[in-house]
Design an enzyme around this catalytic site. Structure first.
Site, PDB file in Angstrom:
ATOM      1  CG  ASP A  19      -1.974   0.980   1.269  1.00 45.16           C
ATOM      2  OD1 ASP A  19      -3.140   0.495   0.709  1.00 45.16           O
ATOM      3  OD2 ASP A  19      -1.456   2.402   1.507  1.00 45.16           O
TER       4      ASP A  19
ATOM      5  CG  ASP B 101      -3.133   3.700  -2.407  1.00 47.23           C
ATOM      6  OD1 ASP B 101      -3.955   3.412  -1.615  1.00 47.23           O
ATOM      7  OD2 ASP B 101      -2.444   4.607  -1.782  1.00 47.23           O
TER       8      ASP B 101
END
Length: 272
Positions: free
Chosen positions: A149, A192
């Site tokens: 992440d 993301d």
């Protein structure tokens, strides 16, 4: 077309049988002509009748076998075309010659190829992320072990714009591809967040790969926020095995918890 339409009432669902019937009647014309001639003359000759009958029977058999062979490409093309119309995958169709039957086979092959390409495209779109080219959540199936992440990715979109954010995601995907093996599977999970399945690697070896990915992306940053490279945090979980998680969902949840702890402790960290 007139003759075709006129004969549709005879075997309306069996085109080949209509051809065989026409062949049968045509071959029997000599014996019918002989019988009619004998009736008109008022006489009969068995010596002539039996050779004509034998020749008619043999000719009928040969004609039917020959017609069956010539009509085989049409039967194949018709059956495969039905499958194409149903959207089914069709294997390679036999190649014909330059005649009408060969052209029909070639046309059906083109239709089958177009169907195969559409199916593959749908499968590809269903299992891949159009932005990064990696697999998406559906394409990953049950291959889960590492969760990645980005840190402060929202600031990239807010300060640099969404186009820069898209470029950053593509750069991240390129870095993941460059440091994973063909046996590994990487996917964009959403936003993301990325997921990597490492085949036949223990957590320590997988962690080393993640460190290399992180370091490479820090050296060639996907984006800069306040003159600092875009950072990454990671979480790891074992899928399967004696001490592993039994299913992909629990493995993902465990990796996600590790990821959260890494972000809380220090952004850009890999939990022990």
């Amino acid at each position: 077309m007139r003759f075709y339409c006129a004969t549709r009432r005879v075997f309306p669902r069996h085109y080949i049988l209509r051809i065989f019937l026409l062949c049968f009647v045509s071959v029997h014309l000599p014996i019918l002509a002989f019988a009619g001639t004998m009736a008109w003359l008022g006489t009969w000759s068995w010596a002539v009748f039996w050779p004509i009958l034998l020749a008619t029977v043999l000719g009928t058999g040969a004609a039917i076998l020959g017609m069956a062979g010539l009509l085989k490409p049409i039967a194949i093309a018709t059956e495969q075309l039905r499958r194409v119309q149903r959207g089914e995958m069709v294997e390679r169709i036999p190649e014909g010659g330059p005649d009408m039957a060969g052209q029909l086979l070639a046309a059906v092959e083109l239709a089958a190829q177009a169907t195969r390409e559409r199916v593959e495209k749908v499968r590809s779109l269903a299992g891949s992320d159009p932005l990064t080219g990696l697999r998406n959540r559906r394409g990953l199936n049950e291959r889960l072990q590492a969760v990645l992440d980005c840190d402060r990715f929202k600031q990239v979109n807010d300060t640099l714009g969404h186009a820069a954010g898209d470029r950053a995601l593509r750069a991240i995907a390129g870095g993941i591809r460059a440091h994973t093996r063909e046996a590994d599977t990487a996917a964009r999970w959403g936003g993301d967040e990325f997921v990597i399945y490492f085949a036949d690697l223990d957590p320590d070896a997988a962690g080393q790969v993640l460190v290399r990915i992180r370091d490479a992306l820090h050296q060639q940053p996907a984006a800069l926020i306040d003159d600092r490279p875009l950072g990454f945090s990671f979480g790891l979980a074992r899928l399967g095995g004696a001490q592993g998680h039994r299913d992909s969902n629990s493995a993902f949840d465990a990796a996600d918890r590790d990821l959260y702890r890494a972000k809380q402790a220090c952004r850009g960290a890999i939990p022990a």
